[in-house]
Enzyme design. Structure first.
Site, PDB file in Angstrom:
ATOM      1  N   LYS A 104       0.902  -1.167  -0.010  1.00  0.00           N
ATOM      2  CA  LYS A 104      -0.004  -0.078   0.099  1.00  0.00           C
ATOM      3  C   LYS A 104       0.942   1.162  -0.109  1.00  0.00           C
ATOM      4  O   LYS A 104       1.455   1.396   1.076  1.00  0.00           O
ATOM      5  CB  LYS A 104      -0.830   0.125   1.373  1.00  0.00           C
ATOM      6  CG  LYS A 104      -2.046   1.085   0.801  1.00  0.00           C
ATOM      7  CD  LYS A 104      -2.602   1.624   2.132  1.00  0.00           C
ATOM      8  CE  LYS A 104      -1.886   2.565   2.745  1.00  0.00           C
ATOM      9  NZ  LYS A 104      -1.747   4.071   1.863  1.00  0.00           N
ATOM     10  N   GLU A 128       9.661  15.993  15.656  1.00  0.00           N
ATOM     11  CA  GLU A 128      10.040  15.567  13.953  1.00  0.00           C
ATOM     12  C   GLU A 128       9.085  16.576  13.075  1.00  0.00           C
ATOM     13  O   GLU A 128       8.106  16.455  13.085  1.00  0.00           O
ATOM     14  CB  GLU A 128       9.645  14.301  13.777  1.00  0.00           C
ATOM     15  CG  GLU A 128      10.171  14.046  12.155  1.00  0.00           C
ATOM     16  CD  GLU A 128       9.838  12.438  11.844  1.00  0.00           C
ATOM     17  OE1 GLU A 128       8.876  11.876  12.075  1.00  0.00           O
ATOM     18  OE2 GLU A 128      10.742  11.938  11.088  1.00  0.00           O
TER      19      GLU A 128
HETATM   20  P1  NAD Z   1       2.259   8.112   7.947  1.00  0.00           P
HETATM   21  O1  NAD Z   1       2.451   7.173   9.244  1.00  0.00           O
HETATM   22  O2  NAD Z   1       1.388   9.260   8.114  1.00  0.00           O
HETATM   23  O3  NAD Z   1       2.008   7.255   6.753  1.00  0.00           O
HETATM   24  C1  NAD Z   1       2.788   6.112   6.462  1.00  0.00           C
HETATM   25  C2  NAD Z   1       1.944   4.899   5.765  1.00  0.00           C
HETATM   26  O4  NAD Z   1       0.954   4.742   6.689  1.00  0.00           O
HETATM   27  C3  NAD Z   1       1.006   5.534   4.390  1.00  0.00           C
HETATM   28  O5  NAD Z   1       1.031   4.565   3.421  1.00  0.00           O
HETATM   29  C4  NAD Z   1      -0.234   5.985   5.215  1.00  0.00           C
HETATM   30  O6  NAD Z   1      -1.439   5.689   4.390  1.00  0.00           O
HETATM   31  C5  NAD Z   1      -0.457   4.697   6.363  1.00  0.00           C
HETATM   32  N1  NAD Z   1      -1.173   4.927   7.275  1.00  0.00           N
HETATM   33  C6  NAD Z   1      -1.424   6.182   8.056  1.00  0.00           C
HETATM   34  N2  NAD Z   1      -2.413   6.200   8.745  1.00  0.00           N
HETATM   35  C7  NAD Z   1      -2.573   4.774   9.019  1.00  0.00           C
HETATM   36  C8  NAD Z   1      -3.583   4.158  10.018  1.00  0.00           C
HETATM   37  N3  NAD Z   1      -4.182   4.648  10.945  1.00  0.00           N
HETATM   38  N4  NAD Z   1      -3.382   2.765   9.619  1.00  0.00           N
HETATM   39  C9  NAD Z   1      -2.772   2.183   8.747  1.00  0.00           C
HETATM   40  N5  NAD Z   1      -1.973   2.779   7.995  1.00  0.00           N
HETATM   41  C10 NAD Z   1      -2.004   4.083   7.980  1.00  0.00           C
HETATM   42  O7  NAD Z   1       3.751   8.888   7.625  1.00  0.00           O
HETATM   43  P2  NAD Z   1       3.953   9.649   6.220  1.00  0.00           P
HETATM   44  O8  NAD Z   1       3.515  11.172   6.845  1.00  0.00           O
HETATM   45  O9  NAD Z   1       3.223   9.084   5.335  1.00  0.00           O
HETATM   46  O10 NAD Z   1       5.832   9.801   6.383  1.00  0.00           O
HETATM   47  C11 NAD Z   1       6.299  10.473   7.018  1.00  0.00           C
HETATM   48  C12 NAD Z   1       6.890   9.599   8.367  1.00  0.00           C
HETATM   49  O11 NAD Z   1       7.625   8.253   7.814  1.00  0.00           O
HETATM   50  C13 NAD Z   1       7.961  10.217   9.169  1.00  0.00           C
HETATM   51  O12 NAD Z   1       7.605  10.164  10.505  1.00  0.00           O
HETATM   52  C14 NAD Z   1       9.298   9.688   8.769  1.00  0.00           C
HETATM   53  O13 NAD Z   1      10.235   9.887   9.819  1.00  0.00           O
HETATM   54  C15 NAD Z   1       8.859   8.268   8.577  1.00  0.00           C
HETATM   55  N6  NAD Z   1       9.923   7.712   7.863  1.00  0.00           N
HETATM   56  C16 NAD Z   1      10.701   6.728   8.372  1.00  0.00           C
HETATM   57  C17 NAD Z   1      11.705   6.052   7.765  1.00  0.00           C
HETATM   58  C18 NAD Z   1      12.482   4.810   8.394  1.00  0.00           C
HETATM   59  O14 NAD Z   1      13.004   4.334   7.731  1.00  0.00           O
HETATM   60  N7  NAD Z   1      12.591   5.003   9.500  1.00  0.00           N
HETATM   61  C19 NAD Z   1      11.926   6.095   6.445  1.00  0.00           C
HETATM   62  C20 NAD Z   1      10.995   6.999   5.598  1.00  0.00           C
HETATM   63  C21 NAD Z   1      10.025   7.918   6.483  1.00  0.00           C
END
Ligand code: NAD
Length: 498
Positions: A191, A400
Protein backbone atom coordinates in the site's frame (compact mmCIF):
# COMPACT_ATOMS: atom_id res chain seq x y z
CA UNK A 1 20.49 11.60 -19.22
CA UNK A 2 21.35 14.55 -16.98
CA UNK A 3 21.68 16.80 -20.01
CA UNK A 4 17.88 16.99 -20.13
CA UNK A 5 16.77 20.61 -19.91
CA UNK A 6 13.89 22.13 -18.00
CA UNK A 7 11.91 22.17 -21.25
CA UNK A 8 12.73 18.50 -21.91
CA UNK A 9 11.45 17.45 -18.49
CA UNK A 10 8.33 19.56 -18.87
CA UNK A 11 7.63 18.04 -22.28
CA UNK A 12 8.08 14.54 -20.88
CA UNK A 13 5.84 15.35 -17.93
CA UNK A 14 3.12 16.65 -20.25
CA UNK A 15 3.24 13.40 -22.22
CA UNK A 16 3.00 11.12 -19.15
CA UNK A 17 0.47 8.33 -19.09
CA UNK A 18 -0.33 7.37 -15.48
CA UNK A 19 -1.40 3.94 -14.23
CA UNK A 20 -4.36 4.59 -11.94
CA UNK A 21 -5.95 1.22 -11.16
CA UNK A 22 -5.12 -1.09 -8.28
CA UNK A 23 -2.77 -3.88 -9.43
CA UNK A 24 -4.26 -7.17 -8.22
CA UNK A 25 -3.55 -10.68 -9.50
CA UNK A 26 -1.51 -9.44 -12.44
CA UNK A 27 -3.81 -6.75 -13.80
CA UNK A 28 -5.01 -3.23 -13.21
CA UNK A 29 -8.51 -2.94 -11.85
CA UNK A 30 -10.89 -0.32 -10.43
CA UNK A 31 -11.60 -0.34 -6.71
CA UNK A 32 -14.67 -2.52 -6.03
CA UNK A 33 -16.45 0.56 -4.66
CA UNK A 34 -15.65 2.44 -7.87
CA UNK A 35 -14.17 5.23 -5.75
CA UNK A 36 -11.08 7.22 -6.69
CA UNK A 37 -8.91 9.84 -5.01
CA UNK A 38 -6.92 12.68 -6.53
CA UNK A 39 -3.18 12.52 -6.86
CA UNK A 40 -2.04 16.14 -6.72
CA UNK A 41 1.20 17.73 -7.88
CA UNK A 42 2.29 19.87 -4.89
CA UNK A 43 4.45 22.12 -7.08
CA UNK A 44 1.41 23.27 -9.08
CA UNK A 45 -1.69 22.22 -7.15
CA UNK A 46 -2.91 20.43 -10.29
CA UNK A 47 -4.62 17.04 -10.22
CA UNK A 48 -2.33 14.55 -11.94
CA UNK A 49 -4.59 11.52 -11.87
CA UNK A 50 -7.61 9.96 -10.21
CA UNK A 51 -6.42 6.77 -8.57
CA UNK A 52 -8.43 3.71 -7.44
CA UNK A 53 -9.30 4.12 -3.77
CA UNK A 54 -8.97 0.64 -2.34
CA UNK A 55 -10.59 -0.38 0.92
CA UNK A 56 -10.83 -3.63 2.85
CA UNK A 57 -12.73 -5.42 0.05
CA UNK A 58 -9.89 -4.75 -2.41
CA UNK A 59 -7.29 -5.66 0.20
CA UNK A 60 -9.12 -9.00 0.67
CA UNK A 61 -8.85 -9.68 -3.06
CA UNK A 62 -5.15 -8.77 -3.15
CA UNK A 63 -4.32 -10.89 -0.11
CA UNK A 64 -6.30 -13.84 -1.54
CA UNK A 65 -4.38 -13.51 -4.84
CA UNK A 66 -1.11 -13.39 -2.92
CA UNK A 67 -2.08 -16.44 -0.87
CA UNK A 68 -3.10 -18.48 -3.95
CA UNK A 69 0.19 -17.66 -5.62
CA UNK A 70 2.15 -18.54 -2.50
CA UNK A 71 0.40 -21.86 -1.97
CA UNK A 72 0.72 -23.12 -5.53
CA UNK A 73 4.43 -22.30 -5.47
CA UNK A 74 4.57 -20.35 -8.75
CA UNK A 75 7.07 -18.01 -7.06
CA UNK A 76 7.64 -19.34 -3.55
CA UNK A 77 8.98 -22.68 -4.83
CA UNK A 78 10.72 -21.33 -7.91
CA UNK A 79 14.47 -22.10 -7.82
CA UNK A 80 16.35 -19.14 -6.32
CA UNK A 81 18.36 -18.79 -9.53
CA UNK A 82 15.15 -18.40 -11.52
CA UNK A 83 13.73 -15.80 -9.11
CA UNK A 84 17.05 -14.04 -9.45
CA UNK A 85 16.73 -13.89 -13.25
CA UNK A 86 13.26 -12.31 -13.00
CA UNK A 87 14.31 -9.69 -10.45
CA UNK A 88 17.43 -8.84 -12.46
CA UNK A 89 15.17 -8.23 -15.45
CA UNK A 90 13.03 -5.97 -13.26
CA UNK A 91 16.14 -3.98 -12.30
CA UNK A 92 16.95 -3.61 -16.02
CA UNK A 93 13.40 -2.46 -16.78
CA UNK A 94 13.57 0.19 -14.05
CA UNK A 95 16.80 1.45 -15.62
CA UNK A 96 15.22 1.38 -19.08
CA UNK A 97 12.35 3.52 -17.77
CA UNK A 98 14.43 5.71 -15.51
CA UNK A 99 13.11 9.09 -16.68
CA UNK A 100 9.54 7.97 -16.29
CA UNK A 101 10.10 6.53 -12.80
CA UNK A 102 11.90 9.73 -11.74
CA UNK A 103 9.15 11.94 -13.13
CA UNK A 104 6.42 9.94 -11.40
CA UNK A 105 7.91 10.63 -7.96
CA UNK A 106 8.83 14.23 -8.75
CA UNK A 107 5.35 15.10 -10.02
CA UNK A 108 3.56 13.17 -7.29
CA UNK A 109 5.38 14.49 -4.21
CA UNK A 110 7.51 17.45 -5.29
CA UNK A 111 11.09 16.18 -5.09
CA UNK A 112 13.66 17.45 -7.60
CA UNK A 113 13.48 15.39 -10.75
CA UNK A 114 17.27 15.39 -10.99
CA UNK A 115 17.48 13.80 -7.51
CA UNK A 116 14.81 11.27 -8.46
CA UNK A 117 16.74 10.47 -11.65
CA UNK A 118 20.16 10.19 -10.00
CA UNK A 119 19.29 8.83 -6.54
CA UNK A 120 15.80 7.33 -6.21
CA UNK A 121 15.25 5.53 -9.51
CA UNK A 122 18.82 4.16 -9.92
CA UNK A 123 18.65 3.20 -6.24
CA UNK A 124 15.50 1.19 -6.86
CA UNK A 125 17.14 -0.70 -9.73
CA UNK A 126 20.26 -1.27 -7.64
CA UNK A 127 18.34 -2.68 -4.66
CA UNK A 128 16.35 -5.09 -6.85
CA UNK A 129 19.62 -6.19 -8.44
CA UNK A 130 21.38 -6.55 -5.10
CA UNK A 131 18.70 -8.82 -3.59
CA UNK A 132 18.38 -10.76 -6.85
CA UNK A 133 22.11 -11.46 -6.87
CA UNK A 134 22.13 -12.39 -3.19
CA UNK A 135 19.32 -14.88 -3.20
CA UNK A 136 21.14 -17.83 -4.83
CA UNK A 137 24.21 -17.39 -2.62
CA UNK A 138 22.70 -17.84 0.81
CA UNK A 139 23.10 -21.24 2.46
CA UNK A 140 21.09 -22.72 5.30
CA UNK A 141 22.30 -24.75 8.29
CA UNK A 142 22.70 -28.31 9.43
CA UNK A 143 22.51 -28.46 13.21
CA UNK A 144 25.30 -30.32 15.08
CA UNK A 145 23.00 -33.09 16.37
CA UNK A 146 25.21 -36.18 15.94
CA UNK A 147 24.83 -39.58 14.22
CA UNK A 148 21.30 -40.85 13.56
CA UNK A 149 19.86 -37.37 13.39
CA UNK A 150 19.98 -34.88 10.55
CA UNK A 151 18.47 -31.54 11.55
CA UNK A 152 18.11 -29.01 8.74
CA UNK A 153 17.55 -25.42 9.81
CA UNK A 154 16.28 -23.42 6.87
CA UNK A 155 14.93 -19.97 6.28
CA UNK A 156 11.59 -20.25 4.50
CA UNK A 157 9.36 -17.49 3.11
CA UNK A 158 6.49 -16.43 5.35
CA UNK A 159 3.62 -16.22 2.88
CA UNK A 160 1.86 -12.92 2.25
CA UNK A 161 3.81 -9.82 3.25
CA UNK A 162 1.92 -6.55 3.62
CA UNK A 163 3.99 -3.41 3.06
CA UNK A 164 2.75 0.06 4.01
CA UNK A 165 5.05 2.90 3.00
CA UNK A 166 5.32 6.72 3.17
CA UNK A 167 5.54 9.41 0.50
CA UNK A 168 9.03 10.85 0.97
CA UNK A 169 10.84 8.28 -1.19
CA UNK A 170 7.87 6.58 -2.84
CA UNK A 171 9.73 4.30 -5.27
CA UNK A 172 12.60 3.53 -2.93
CA UNK A 173 10.45 2.73 0.10
CA UNK A 174 8.31 0.43 -2.08
CA UNK A 175 11.55 -1.16 -3.31
CA UNK A 176 13.23 -1.58 0.07
CA UNK A 177 10.27 -3.67 1.23
CA UNK A 178 9.34 -5.56 -1.91
CA UNK A 179 12.81 -6.37 -3.28
CA UNK A 180 13.81 -8.30 -0.16
CA UNK A 181 10.36 -9.83 0.43
CA UNK A 182 10.04 -11.02 -3.19
CA UNK A 183 13.63 -12.28 -3.34
CA UNK A 184 12.88 -14.43 -0.29
CA UNK A 185 9.90 -16.02 -2.11
CA UNK A 186 6.94 -14.22 -0.55
CA UNK A 187 3.89 -12.68 -2.15
CA UNK A 188 3.57 -8.95 -1.48
CA UNK A 189 0.60 -6.61 -1.06
CA UNK A 190 1.93 -3.06 -1.10
CA UNK A 191 0.00 0.00 0.00
CA UNK A 192 1.73 3.18 -1.18
CA UNK A 193 1.07 6.48 0.58
CA UNK A 194 -2.05 8.26 -0.66
CA UNK A 195 0.10 11.29 -1.54
CA UNK A 196 2.33 9.32 -3.92
CA UNK A 197 0.83 6.12 -5.39
CA UNK A 198 1.95 6.48 -9.03
CA UNK A 199 5.47 5.01 -9.08
CA UNK A 200 4.42 1.89 -7.12
CA UNK A 201 1.71 1.18 -9.70
CA UNK A 202 4.18 1.45 -12.57
CA UNK A 203 6.65 -0.70 -10.62
CA UNK A 204 4.04 -3.45 -10.36
CA UNK A 205 3.52 -3.32 -14.11
CA UNK A 206 7.26 -3.55 -14.74
CA UNK A 207 7.48 -6.47 -12.31
CA UNK A 208 4.84 -8.33 -14.32
CA UNK A 209 6.72 -7.54 -17.54
CA UNK A 210 9.89 -8.91 -15.96
CA UNK A 211 8.13 -12.20 -15.23
CA UNK A 212 6.92 -11.89 -11.64
CA UNK A 213 3.89 -14.23 -11.81
CA UNK A 214 0.32 -13.01 -11.37
CA UNK A 215 -0.74 -12.53 -7.75
CA UNK A 216 2.81 -12.32 -6.40
CA UNK A 217 3.14 -8.53 -6.38
CA UNK A 218 -0.04 -6.54 -5.74
CA UNK A 219 -0.47 -2.80 -5.17
CA UNK A 220 -3.54 -1.39 -3.40
CA UNK A 221 -3.55 2.42 -3.43
CA UNK A 222 -5.77 4.05 -0.83
CA UNK A 223 -5.88 5.75 2.52
CA UNK A 224 -4.20 4.63 5.71
CA UNK A 225 -7.31 4.45 7.88
CA UNK A 226 -9.03 2.13 5.36
CA UNK A 227 -6.64 0.21 3.09
CA UNK A 228 -3.64 0.42 5.44
CA UNK A 229 -5.66 -0.61 8.48
CA UNK A 230 -7.27 -3.47 6.54
CA UNK A 231 -3.81 -4.87 5.75
CA UNK A 232 -2.73 -4.45 9.37
CA UNK A 233 -5.82 -6.27 10.68
CA UNK A 234 -5.93 -8.94 7.97
CA UNK A 235 -6.09 -12.49 9.30
CA UNK A 236 -4.19 -13.89 6.31
CA UNK A 237 -1.25 -11.47 6.17
CA UNK A 238 1.82 -13.05 7.77
CA UNK A 239 4.05 -10.02 8.11
CA UNK A 240 3.54 -6.28 7.96
CA UNK A 241 6.56 -4.20 7.00
CA UNK A 242 5.88 -0.56 7.78
CA UNK A 243 7.71 2.69 7.20
CA UNK A 244 6.08 5.91 8.34
CA UNK A 245 5.36 7.92 11.45
CA UNK A 246 5.83 6.61 14.97
CA UNK A 247 2.12 7.09 15.73
CA UNK A 248 1.10 4.87 12.82
CA UNK A 249 3.80 2.33 13.67
CA UNK A 250 2.23 1.94 17.11
CA UNK A 251 -1.17 1.35 15.48
CA UNK A 252 0.27 -1.51 13.42
CA UNK A 253 1.53 -3.18 16.59
CA UNK A 254 -2.03 -2.95 17.95
CA UNK A 255 -3.57 -4.26 14.71
CA UNK A 256 -1.34 -7.31 15.00
CA UNK A 257 -2.46 -7.99 18.57
CA UNK A 258 -6.08 -7.53 17.57
CA UNK A 259 -5.82 -9.95 14.66
CA UNK A 260 -3.47 -12.85 13.90
CA UNK A 261 -0.24 -11.86 15.68
CA UNK A 262 1.41 -11.15 12.34
CA UNK A 263 5.02 -10.02 12.55
CA UNK A 264 5.22 -6.22 12.45
CA UNK A 265 8.41 -4.42 11.50
CA UNK A 266 8.11 -0.69 12.19
CA UNK A 267 10.60 1.79 10.77
CA UNK A 268 9.37 5.09 12.04
CA UNK A 269 10.26 8.71 12.79
CA UNK A 270 13.50 10.41 13.67
CA UNK A 271 15.12 13.57 14.97
CA UNK A 272 18.69 12.80 14.11
CA UNK A 273 21.51 14.72 15.83
CA UNK A 274 24.63 15.92 14.07
CA UNK A 275 27.54 16.61 16.48
CA UNK A 276 30.28 18.94 15.26
CA UNK A 277 33.35 19.21 17.49
CA UNK A 278 35.89 22.04 17.38
CA UNK A 279 38.59 19.51 16.42
CA UNK A 280 36.84 18.86 13.11
CA UNK A 281 39.45 20.19 10.69
CA UNK A 282 37.34 20.57 7.55
CA UNK A 283 34.55 22.87 8.69
CA UNK A 284 33.53 23.50 5.07
CA UNK A 285 32.90 19.81 4.54
CA UNK A 286 30.95 19.69 7.80
CA UNK A 287 28.85 22.66 6.64
CA UNK A 288 28.26 21.17 3.19
CA UNK A 289 27.06 17.90 4.64
CA UNK A 290 25.07 19.46 7.49
CA UNK A 291 23.17 21.48 4.88
CA UNK A 292 22.69 18.41 2.71
CA UNK A 293 21.64 16.41 5.78
CA UNK A 294 18.71 18.70 6.52
CA UNK A 295 17.78 20.25 3.16
CA UNK A 296 18.03 17.27 0.80
CA UNK A 297 14.54 16.16 -0.27
CA UNK A 298 13.14 19.32 1.40
CA UNK A 299 14.07 17.86 4.78
CA UNK A 300 11.47 15.14 4.28
CA UNK A 301 13.87 12.40 5.28
CA UNK A 302 13.33 10.15 8.30
CA UNK A 303 17.03 10.33 9.17
CA UNK A 304 17.38 14.08 8.38
CA UNK A 305 20.04 15.70 10.58
CA UNK A 306 17.57 18.17 12.06
CA UNK A 307 19.44 18.82 15.34
CA UNK A 308 22.90 20.34 14.95
CA UNK A 309 24.94 20.28 18.18
CA UNK A 310 28.04 22.41 17.67
CA UNK A 311 30.87 23.13 20.08
CA UNK A 312 30.40 26.71 21.24
CA UNK A 313 33.83 27.96 20.08
CA UNK A 314 33.05 27.23 16.41
CA UNK A 315 29.32 27.89 16.47
CA UNK A 316 29.37 31.31 14.83
CA UNK A 317 31.75 30.21 12.09
CA UNK A 318 29.67 27.13 11.28
CA UNK A 319 26.35 28.98 11.37
CA UNK A 320 27.74 31.59 8.97
CA UNK A 321 28.73 28.86 6.51
CA UNK A 322 25.34 27.19 6.88
CA UNK A 323 23.46 30.40 6.18
CA UNK A 324 25.41 30.84 2.93
CA UNK A 325 24.57 27.29 1.88
CA UNK A 326 20.89 27.61 2.82
CA UNK A 327 20.56 30.83 0.87
CA UNK A 328 21.97 29.11 -2.19
CA UNK A 329 19.32 26.36 -1.95
CA UNK A 330 16.10 28.30 -2.45
CA UNK A 331 13.13 26.26 -3.74
CA UNK A 332 12.38 26.16 -7.45
CA UNK A 333 10.39 24.17 -10.01
CA UNK A 334 11.19 20.50 -9.29
CA UNK A 335 11.43 19.88 -13.05
CA UNK A 336 14.14 22.52 -13.50
CA UNK A 337 17.63 20.97 -13.27
CA UNK A 338 18.87 24.32 -11.91
CA UNK A 339 16.57 24.12 -8.85
CA UNK A 340 18.20 23.24 -5.56
CA UNK A 341 15.10 22.33 -3.56
CA UNK A 342 11.65 21.09 -4.57
CA UNK A 343 8.11 21.31 -3.20
CA UNK A 344 6.76 20.06 0.12
CA UNK A 345 4.53 17.02 -0.38
CA UNK A 346 1.17 18.73 0.23
CA UNK A 347 -0.68 21.62 1.78
CA UNK A 348 -1.14 19.87 5.12
CA UNK A 349 2.55 19.12 5.56
CA UNK A 350 3.45 22.67 4.48
CA UNK A 351 1.14 24.17 7.07
CA UNK A 352 2.51 21.82 9.73
CA UNK A 353 6.08 22.92 8.98
CA UNK A 354 5.07 26.58 9.07
CA UNK A 355 3.44 26.13 12.49
CA UNK A 356 6.82 25.03 13.88
CA UNK A 357 8.53 27.95 12.14
CA UNK A 358 6.07 30.53 13.47
CA UNK A 359 6.39 29.21 17.03
CA UNK A 360 10.17 29.10 16.65
CA UNK A 361 10.34 32.81 15.78
CA UNK A 362 9.34 33.48 19.40
CA UNK A 363 11.56 30.92 21.11
CA UNK A 364 14.81 30.90 19.08
CA UNK A 365 16.95 32.99 16.76
CA UNK A 366 15.79 32.69 13.14
CA UNK A 367 18.96 33.28 11.12
CA UNK A 368 17.75 32.47 7.60
CA UNK A 369 14.60 31.43 5.75
CA UNK A 370 11.33 31.07 7.59
CA UNK A 371 9.01 31.89 4.70
CA UNK A 372 6.52 29.86 2.75
CA UNK A 373 7.09 30.84 -0.88
CA UNK A 374 5.55 30.24 -4.29
CA UNK A 375 7.18 29.23 -7.53
CA UNK A 376 5.51 30.60 -10.66
CA UNK A 377 2.80 31.94 -8.36
CA UNK A 378 1.74 28.62 -6.88
CA UNK A 379 2.65 25.47 -4.99
CA UNK A 380 3.81 24.26 -1.58
CA UNK A 381 7.34 25.55 -1.00
CA UNK A 382 9.24 26.43 2.18
CA UNK A 383 12.60 28.18 2.32
CA UNK A 384 15.54 26.38 3.87
CA UNK A 385 15.31 27.62 7.44
CA UNK A 386 17.83 27.75 10.28
CA UNK A 387 17.22 28.56 13.93
CA UNK A 388 20.26 29.23 16.07
CA UNK A 389 20.62 29.06 19.86
CA UNK A 390 17.68 26.73 20.14
CA UNK A 391 16.99 25.46 23.62
CA UNK A 392 17.34 21.69 23.82
CA UNK A 393 13.79 21.55 25.25
CA UNK A 394 12.20 23.58 22.48
CA UNK A 395 9.78 21.65 20.20
CA UNK A 396 12.11 22.76 17.37
CA UNK A 397 14.73 20.49 18.91
CA UNK A 398 12.46 17.68 20.09
CA UNK A 399 9.71 17.09 17.51
CA UNK A 400 10.05 15.63 14.05
CA UNK A 401 9.20 18.57 11.77
CA UNK A 402 9.83 16.65 8.53
CA UNK A 403 10.71 19.77 6.59
CA UNK A 404 13.73 21.99 5.77
CA UNK A 405 14.16 23.35 9.28
CA UNK A 406 17.48 23.07 11.15
CA UNK A 407 17.90 23.72 14.89
CA UNK A 408 21.40 24.70 16.01
CA UNK A 409 22.23 24.04 19.66
CA UNK A 410 25.63 24.93 21.15
CA UNK A 411 27.43 22.61 23.59
CA UNK A 412 30.41 22.97 25.90
CA UNK A 413 31.62 19.42 26.47
CA UNK A 414 31.56 15.99 24.85
CA UNK A 415 29.44 14.64 27.69
CA UNK A 416 26.85 17.39 27.24
CA UNK A 417 26.71 16.82 23.49
CA UNK A 418 26.19 13.06 23.87
CA UNK A 419 23.62 13.52 26.64
CA UNK A 420 21.56 15.97 24.57
CA UNK A 421 21.87 13.85 21.43
CA UNK A 422 20.57 10.78 23.29
CA UNK A 423 17.81 12.69 25.08
CA UNK A 424 15.18 11.99 22.43
CA UNK A 425 12.36 9.51 21.98
CA UNK A 426 13.94 8.72 18.60
CA UNK A 427 17.11 6.80 17.77
CA UNK A 428 17.35 6.43 14.01
CA UNK A 429 20.68 7.98 13.01
CA UNK A 430 23.39 10.41 14.11
CA UNK A 431 26.51 12.07 12.72
CA UNK A 432 29.79 12.98 14.39
CA UNK A 433 32.39 15.38 13.00
CA UNK A 434 35.86 15.24 14.56
CA UNK A 435 39.41 14.50 13.47
CA UNK A 436 40.18 12.85 16.79
CA UNK A 437 39.86 9.12 16.15
CA UNK A 438 39.38 8.17 19.79
CA UNK A 439 36.65 10.76 20.20
CA UNK A 440 34.94 9.55 17.02
CA UNK A 441 34.88 5.95 18.26
CA UNK A 442 33.96 6.90 21.84
CA UNK A 443 31.08 9.15 20.83
CA UNK A 444 29.85 6.70 18.17
CA UNK A 445 29.76 3.98 20.85
CA UNK A 446 27.67 6.14 23.15
CA UNK A 447 25.07 7.32 20.64
CA UNK A 448 21.93 5.26 20.97
CA UNK A 449 20.93 5.07 17.29
CA UNK A 450 20.78 2.59 14.43
CA UNK A 451 23.45 4.25 12.25
CA UNK A 452 26.27 6.60 13.27
CA UNK A 453 27.96 8.40 10.36
CA UNK A 454 31.44 9.72 11.19
CA UNK A 455 32.63 12.71 9.14
CA UNK A 456 29.68 12.32 6.79
CA UNK A 457 25.89 12.26 7.12
CA UNK A 458 23.30 9.62 6.46
CA UNK A 459 25.68 6.89 5.35
CA UNK A 460 23.56 4.25 3.65
CA UNK A 461 24.07 1.35 1.24
CA UNK A 462 22.51 -1.91 0.18
CA UNK A 463 25.21 -3.68 2.21
CA UNK A 464 24.36 -2.14 5.60
CA UNK A 465 21.17 -2.42 7.66
CA UNK A 466 19.01 0.69 7.96
CA UNK A 467 16.71 1.19 10.93
CA UNK A 468 16.53 2.60 14.39
CA UNK A 469 16.27 2.21 18.12
CA UNK A 470 13.72 3.49 20.64
CA UNK A 471 10.62 4.98 19.01
CA UNK A 472 12.28 5.04 15.60
CA UNK A 473 11.20 1.38 15.49
CA UNK A 474 13.09 -1.87 15.32
CA UNK A 475 12.63 -2.95 11.70
CA UNK A 476 15.71 -3.13 9.51
CA UNK A 477 15.72 -2.58 5.77
CA UNK A 478 18.63 -3.26 3.39
CA UNK A 479 21.50 -5.74 3.73
CA UNK A 480 21.06 -9.50 4.14
CA UNK A 481 19.60 -8.83 7.60
CA UNK A 482 16.39 -7.53 5.99
CA UNK A 483 15.76 -11.08 4.77
CA UNK A 484 15.29 -12.12 8.40
CA UNK A 485 12.06 -10.10 8.44
CA UNK A 486 10.62 -11.96 5.50
CA UNK A 487 11.55 -15.51 6.44
CA UNK A 488 10.95 -17.90 9.31
CA UNK A 489 13.41 -20.43 10.70
CA UNK A 490 12.14 -23.92 9.98
CA UNK A 491 13.65 -27.12 11.33
CA UNK A 492 13.28 -30.44 9.53
CA UNK A 493 14.57 -33.26 11.73
CA UNK A 494 15.33 -36.55 10.00
CA UNK A 495 16.02 -39.77 11.93
CA UNK A 496 18.17 -42.30 10.13
CA UNK A 497 19.71 -45.65 11.00
CA UNK A 498 23.37 -45.15 11.76
P1 NAD B 1 2.29 8.13 8.04
O1 NAD B 1 2.53 7.26 9.22
O2 NAD B 1 1.24 9.16 8.11
O3 NAD B 1 1.92 7.24 6.76
C1 NAD B 1 2.74 6.16 6.35
C2 NAD B 1 1.86 5.11 5.73
O4 NAD B 1 0.96 4.62 6.72
C3 NAD B 1 1.00 5.64 4.57
O5 NAD B 1 0.92 4.63 3.57
C4 NAD B 1 -0.35 5.85 5.25
O6 NAD B 1 -1.43 5.75 4.35
C5 NAD B 1 -0.37 4.72 6.27
N1 NAD B 1 -1.26 5.00 7.39
C6 NAD B 1 -1.55 6.22 7.94
N2 NAD B 1 -2.44 6.07 8.94
C7 NAD B 1 -2.72 4.76 9.04
C8 NAD B 1 -3.58 3.99 9.87
N3 NAD B 1 -4.35 4.56 10.79
N4 NAD B 1 -3.61 2.64 9.71
C9 NAD B 1 -2.85 2.06 8.75
N5 NAD B 1 -2.04 2.73 7.91
C10 NAD B 1 -1.98 4.06 8.05
O7 NAD B 1 3.69 8.76 7.67
P2 NAD B 1 4.03 9.76 6.47
O8 NAD B 1 3.59 11.13 6.86
O9 NAD B 1 3.52 9.21 5.18
O10 NAD B 1 5.61 9.67 6.39
C11 NAD B 1 6.43 10.43 7.18
C12 NAD B 1 6.94 9.60 8.35
O11 NAD B 1 7.64 8.46 7.85
C13 NAD B 1 7.95 10.36 9.17
O12 NAD B 1 7.68 10.16 10.53
C14 NAD B 1 9.28 9.70 8.80
O13 NAD B 1 10.26 9.81 9.78
C15 NAD B 1 8.86 8.30 8.57
N6 NAD B 1 9.86 7.58 7.77
C16 NAD B 1 10.64 6.65 8.42
C17 NAD B 1 11.63 5.95 7.70
C18 NAD B 1 12.48 4.92 8.38
O14 NAD B 1 13.09 4.12 7.70
N7 NAD B 1 12.57 4.89 9.70
C19 NAD B 1 11.81 6.22 6.34
C20 NAD B 1 11.00 7.17 5.72
C21 NAD B 1 10.02 7.84 6.46
Amino acid sequence: MLDLTHQDWKARAAAMDFRTGAFIDGRFTDALSGKTFDSINPATGEVLARVAECDSADVDLAVAAGRRAFEDGRWSRMAPGDRKAVLLKLADLIRANLHEMALLDSLDMGKLVTDAATVDAPGSAHFFQWYAEAIDKIYDEVAPTGPGDLALVRRVPLGVVGAVVPWNFPLDMATWKSAAALAAGNSVVLKPAEQSPLSALRLAELAAEAGVPDGVFNVVPGFGATAGKALGLHMDVDCLAFTGSTATGKLFMQYSGQSNLKQVWPETGGKSPNLVFADCEDLDAAADMAAFGIFFNQGEVCSANSRLYVERSIKDALVEKLIARAEAMQPGDPLDPASKMGAIVDERQTQGIMRFVEAGRKSADLVTGGQRVQVDGRGCFVQPTIFSDVSHDDPLARDEIFGPVLSVIPFDSEDDAVAMANDSIYGLAASVWTDNLSRACRVADRLNVGTVSVNTVDALSAQTPFGGMKQSGFGRDLSLHALDKYTALKTTWIKYRS
